[in-house]
Design a protein around this motif. Structure first.
Motif, PDB file in Angstrom:
ATOM      1  N   ASP A 144      -5.390 -11.437 -28.191  1.00 44.61           N
ATOM      2  CA  ASP A 144      -4.479 -12.083 -27.243  1.00 44.61           C
ATOM      3  C   ASP A 144      -4.572 -13.600 -27.437  1.00 44.61           C
ATOM      4  N   GLY A 145      -4.530 -14.375 -26.373  1.00 40.49           N
ATOM      5  CA  GLY A 145      -4.587 -15.828 -26.520  1.00 40.49           C
ATOM      6  C   GLY A 145      -5.985 -16.392 -26.529  1.00 40.49           C
ATOM      7  N   LEU A 146      -7.010 -15.526 -26.444  1.00 38.01           N
ATOM      8  CA  LEU A 146      -8.389 -16.011 -26.329  1.00 38.01           C
ATOM      9  C   LEU A 146      -8.891 -16.700 -27.591  1.00 38.01           C
ATOM     10  N   ILE A 147      -8.290 -16.399 -28.732  1.00 38.97           N
ATOM     11  CA  ILE A 147      -8.749 -17.031 -29.970  1.00 38.97           C
ATOM     12  C   ILE A 147      -8.460 -18.529 -29.960  1.00 38.97           C
ATOM     13  N   GLY A 148      -7.481 -18.948 -29.144  1.00 39.76           N
ATOM     14  CA  GLY A 148      -7.142 -20.362 -29.049  1.00 39.76           C
ATOM     15  C   GLY A 148      -7.771 -21.063 -27.861  1.00 39.76           C
ATOM     16  N   LYS A 149      -8.635 -20.379 -27.143  1.00 36.74           N
ATOM     17  CA  LYS A 149      -9.370 -20.999 -26.036  1.00 36.74           C
ATOM     18  C   LYS A 149     -10.778 -21.293 -26.537  1.00 36.74           C
ATOM     19  N   ARG A 150     -11.059 -22.558 -26.769  1.00 40.60           N
ATOM     20  CA  ARG A 150     -12.258 -22.974 -27.485  1.00 40.60           C
ATOM     21  C   ARG A 150     -13.257 -23.699 -26.594  1.00 40.60           C
ATOM     22  N   VAL A 151     -14.420 -23.093 -26.455  1.00 36.87           N
ATOM     23  CA  VAL A 151     -15.505 -23.764 -25.744  1.00 36.87           C
ATOM     24  C   VAL A 151     -16.293 -24.597 -26.757  1.00 36.87           C
ATOM     25  N   LEU A 152     -17.058 -25.546 -26.250  1.00 40.33           N
ATOM     26  CA  LEU A 152     -17.782 -26.456 -27.126  1.00 40.33           C
ATOM     27  C   LEU A 152     -19.275 -26.146 -27.125  1.00 40.33           C
ATOM     28  N   ILE A 153     -19.817 -25.882 -28.310  1.00 39.40           N
ATOM     29  CA  ILE A 153     -21.256 -25.727 -28.471  1.00 39.40           C
ATOM     30  C   ILE A 153     -21.830 -27.104 -28.797  1.00 39.40           C
ATOM     31  N   VAL A 154     -22.833 -27.516 -28.007  1.00 41.43           N
ATOM     32  CA  VAL A 154     -23.427 -28.845 -28.178  1.00 41.43           C
ATOM     33  C   VAL A 154     -24.947 -28.760 -28.097  1.00 41.43           C
ATOM     34  N   HIS A 155     -25.598 -29.844 -28.481  1.00 39.83           N
ATOM     35  CA  HIS A 155     -27.036 -29.987 -28.246  1.00 39.83           C
ATOM     36  C   HIS A 155     -27.230 -30.396 -26.793  1.00 39.83           C
ATOM     37  N   LYS A 156     -28.273 -29.926 -26.184  1.00 36.83           N
ATOM     38  CA  LYS A 156     -28.523 -30.241 -24.773  1.00 36.83           C
ATOM     39  C   LYS A 156     -28.648 -31.746 -24.525  1.00 36.83           C
ATOM     40  N   ASP A 157     -29.103 -32.487 -25.524  1.00 43.45           N
ATOM     41  CA  ASP A 157     -29.221 -33.941 -25.372  1.00 43.45           C
ATOM     42  C   ASP A 157     -27.856 -34.627 -25.377  1.00 43.45           C
ATOM     43  N   VAL A 158     -26.859 -33.975 -25.979  1.00 43.98           N
ATOM     44  CA  VAL A 158     -25.509 -34.539 -26.046  1.00 43.98           C
ATOM     45  C   VAL A 158     -24.722 -34.203 -24.779  1.00 43.98           C
ATOM     46  N   TYR A 159     -25.126 -33.146 -24.105  1.00 41.43           N
ATOM     47  CA  TYR A 159     -24.371 -32.668 -22.944  1.00 41.43           C
ATOM     48  C   TYR A 159     -24.127 -33.737 -21.866  1.00 41.43           C
ATOM     49  N   PRO A 160     -25.119 -34.535 -21.453  1.00 39.85           N
ATOM     50  CA  PRO A 160     -24.856 -35.529 -20.399  1.00 39.85           C
ATOM     51  C   PRO A 160     -23.712 -36.485 -20.742  1.00 39.85           C
ATOM     52  N   ALA A 161     -23.542 -36.807 -22.026  1.00 42.61           N
ATOM     53  CA  ALA A 161     -22.483 -37.736 -22.424  1.00 42.61           C
ATOM     54  C   ALA A 161     -21.126 -37.054 -22.511  1.00 42.61           C
ATOM     55  N   ILE A 162     -21.102 -35.787 -22.911  1.00 49.23           N
ATOM     56  CA  ILE A 162     -19.822 -35.120 -23.158  1.00 49.23           C
ATOM     57  C   ILE A 162     -19.287 -34.382 -21.927  1.00 49.23           C
ATOM     58  N   LYS A 163     -20.145 -34.116 -20.958  1.00 48.68           N
ATOM     59  CA  LYS A 163     -19.724 -33.292 -19.822  1.00 48.68           C
ATOM     60  C   LYS A 163     -18.666 -33.970 -18.946  1.00 48.68           C
TER      61      LYS A 163
END
Length: 267
Positions: free
Chosen positions: A105-124
């Motif tokens: 279905d359309g789920l292939i175009g719904k993209r979550v982001l895998i990050v390093h935990k240290d990067v998370y505070p900046a990207i969230k």
């Protein structure tokens, strides 16, 4: 004697023809040389059920393929492989016959982001495409997604090796690795790296589809597959399979929409 011999030969020819008609067709299906996830097992079962629904007698033989998607599709176009599955693009639809029934279905175009935990505070805190442009993504060098991200102005490092992309995130040499919502959780489990996480606050969205692709020299196979998938959809079996393999959950968080000029609805 000649008459009897003629009758015997005719009977043998008829018997051979009947056996040939009943013999299943050998179909070479590409198989990626990596860990198989539930989403892969879903496709294998779906393929068998679709061919059975179309009453298409086939013996499936899996062929290990090169991890590069484009090389696999070229093998498909050259007759080394009869069937593969992939996210679609205009170029891929020229190489082989696309069976235009969206497999995820359309789920292939719904993209979550895998990050390093240290990067998370900046990207969230990201809530717009412009804000995300400060960060660098990794994607497969021959994936349609790489072109989509670049088209939308995002910084992307094209990588040829699947595992290397996770390693770059783990080593903080890139900021994020967009994965479909049907891919990310199982891949994180397989990576078994406590420093990796999925950003829960937002995700990317773009229109696309994931199809079966069939060798152009196998139009009967393509027709049977299309017919079988239509029957599975009508009977509700397609929906049941997706639930069985947990392929119906949308991502959490706010969606940031990207344009995809390479999808059939847009070109």
């Amino acid at each position: 004697m000649k008459l009897k011999l003629s009758v015997i030969i005719s009977a043998l020819v008829f018997q051979s023809a009947c056996i040939a008609a009943q013999s299943p067709e050998l179909i070479y299906v590409a198989k990626e040389a990596r860990t198989l996830y539930d989403r892969d097992l879903y496709l294998y079962e779906l393929l068998e059920k679709a061919l059975a629904a179309a009453k298409y007698s086939a013996q499936i033989e899996h062929i290990k393929i090169h991890p590069h998607q484009q090389r696999t599709l070229m093998a498909l176009s050259r007759g080394k492989v009869d069937l593969h599955w992939s996210m679609t693009s205009p170029a891929r639809e020229q190489i082989a016959i696309p069976i235009k029934v969206p497999l995820y279905d359309g789920l292939i175009g719904k993209r979550v982001l895998i990050v390093h935990k240290d990067v998370y505070p900046a990207i969230k805190t990201v809530r717009s495409l412009d804000e995300l442009k400060r960060f660098t993504a990794v994607q497969g060098h021959d994936w349609p997604d790489t072109k989509i991200l670049s088209y939308n102005g995002l910084k992307v490092r094209p990588i040829s090796d699947y595992q290397t992309m996770f390693n770059l995130i783990a080593d903080k040499k890139a900021d994020y690795f967009p994965r479909s919502v049907i891919e990310a959780n199982s891949e994180l489990i397989a990576q078994n790296n406590e420093n990796l996480m999925i950003v829960p606050d937002f995700h990317l969205e773009y229109s696309t589809a994931f199809y079966f692709f069939v060798n152009k020299d196998k139009p009967k196979l393509a027709y049977a597959l299309e017919e079988g998938l239509a029957k599975l959809k009508e009977s509700g079996e397609l929906k049941r399979l997706k639930k069985k393999y947990r392929l119906v959950l949308p991502p959490e968080g706010e969606g940031i929409k990207l344009n995809n000029p390479y999808f059939a609805k847009n070109y």
